[in-house]
Scaffold this motif. Structure first.
Motif, short mmCIF file in Angstrom:
data_model
loop_
_atom_site.label_atom_id
_atom_site.label_comp_id
_atom_site.label_asym_id
_atom_site.label_seq_id
_atom_site.Cartn_x
_atom_site.Cartn_y
_atom_site.Cartn_z
N LEU A 1 0.86 -1.36 0.17
CA LEU A 1 0.11 -0.14 -0.08
C LEU A 1 0.69 1.25 -0.01
O LEU A 1 0.74 2.17 -0.68
N ALA A 2 1.93 1.34 0.82
CA ALA A 2 2.95 2.43 0.81
C ALA A 2 3.46 2.65 -0.46
O ALA A 2 3.65 3.83 -0.90
N LEU A 3 3.93 1.43 -1.17
CA LEU A 3 4.46 1.60 -2.35
C LEU A 3 3.57 2.38 -3.39
O LEU A 3 3.98 2.90 -4.39
N VAL A 4 2.44 1.58 -3.57
CA VAL A 4 1.41 2.29 -4.42
C VAL A 4 1.16 3.91 -4.10
O VAL A 4 1.26 4.48 -4.98
N HIS A 5 1.01 4.22 -2.92
CA HIS A 5 0.90 5.69 -2.61
C HIS A 5 2.28 6.44 -2.92
O HIS A 5 2.05 7.54 -3.65
N ILE A 6 3.44 5.92 -2.82
CA ILE A 6 4.68 6.44 -3.13
C ILE A 6 4.57 6.60 -4.73
O ILE A 6 4.96 7.64 -5.38
N GLY A 7 4.27 5.67 -5.46
CA GLY A 7 4.29 5.46 -7.11
C GLY A 7 3.31 6.65 -7.54
O GLY A 7 3.70 7.33 -8.37
N ARG A 8 2.36 6.65 -6.76
CA ARG A 8 1.26 7.76 -7.26
C ARG A 8 1.90 9.00 -7.06
O ARG A 8 1.65 10.05 -7.88
N ALA A 9 2.22 9.38 -5.91
CA ALA A 9 2.79 10.71 -5.49
C ALA A 9 3.75 11.18 -6.63
O ALA A 9 4.06 11.96 -7.00
N LYS A 10 4.88 10.33 -6.86
CA LYS A 10 6.04 10.61 -7.84
C LYS A 10 5.44 10.84 -9.14
O LYS A 10 5.91 11.62 -9.76
N SER A 11 4.36 9.90 -9.59
CA SER A 11 3.94 10.35 -10.84
C SER A 11 3.21 11.50 -10.93
O SER A 11 3.16 12.27 -12.12
N LYS A 12 2.55 12.10 -10.00
CA LYS A 12 1.99 13.27 -9.77
C LYS A 12 3.11 14.55 -9.95
O LYS A 12 2.81 15.71 -10.46
N LYS A 13 4.15 14.31 -9.05
CA LYS A 13 5.16 15.47 -8.65
C LYS A 13 6.22 15.59 -10.01
O LYS A 13 6.40 16.69 -10.17
N ASP A 14 6.43 14.42 -10.55
CA ASP A 14 7.59 14.69 -11.81
C ASP A 14 7.05 15.10 -12.96
O ASP A 14 5.76 15.15 -13.14
N VAL A 15 7.85 15.84 -13.78
CA VAL A 15 7.42 16.67 -14.76
C VAL A 15 7.50 15.83 -15.87
O VAL A 15 6.83 15.64 -16.90
N ALA A 16 8.71 15.36 -16.18
CA ALA A 16 9.06 14.59 -17.25
C ALA A 16 8.07 13.17 -17.36
O ALA A 16 8.08 12.47 -16.31
#
Length: 146
Positions: free
Chosen positions: A101-116
């Motif tokens: 669950l934590a990994l899914v949340h981190i992956g989602r946050a990173k996909s929202k935060k990154d620009v490229a």
């Protein structure tokens, strides 16, 4: 109440697996093809997080309040650690699922935060992929209700 929650938790597992598999495949294909990050990519991560959160809530209610398995494990935790079935439900299953669950949340946050877009796809593919592996490892397949 226990049986109803258990059936809901077991049934919801398939939604989790479908959402995880779809999000991983979408991320890997986007990463490999270097396509632009789109609405479907964003939506797949959002839906995945929502489904995982609902499944986690169902699991926590079972784990903490109604499951006779975890109640038995916590009555004598030392003995439960010597019993592979009780240990699985009392420690291994929940620990792996919380990490997933934590990994899914981190992956989602990173996909929202990154620009490229490639960074978004890479983060999604890696975090969702590892989460999928953990979820598959932590599912009690011998007790699966189809």
């Amino acid at each position: 109440m226990y049986q109803g929650l258990l059936h809901a938790h077991n049934g919801f597992r398939w939604l989790v697996l479908i959402a995880l598999l779809f999000a991983v495949l979408l991320a890997v294909s986007g990463w490999a093809s270097k396509r632009k990050w789109g609405r479907a990519d964003n939506l797949s991560g959002l839906i995945l997080v929502m489904i995982m959160d609902i499944q986690f809530l169902l699991g926590i209610v079972l784990y903490a309040f109604v499951s006779p398995i975890t109640k038995a494990a916590f009555n004598d935790f030392g003995a439960a650690m010597k019993n592979s079935d009780l240990r699985f439900y009392a420690v291994e299953h929940i620990l792996l699922m919380i990490i997933a669950l934590a990994l899914v949340h981190i992956g989602r946050a990173k996909s929202k935060k990154d620009v490229a877009p490639l960074k978004k796809y890479k983060a999604s593919a890696i975090f969702y992929g590892v989460a999928l592996i953990l979820v598959l490892a932590a599912i009690p397949w011998d007790r699966a209700l189809f």
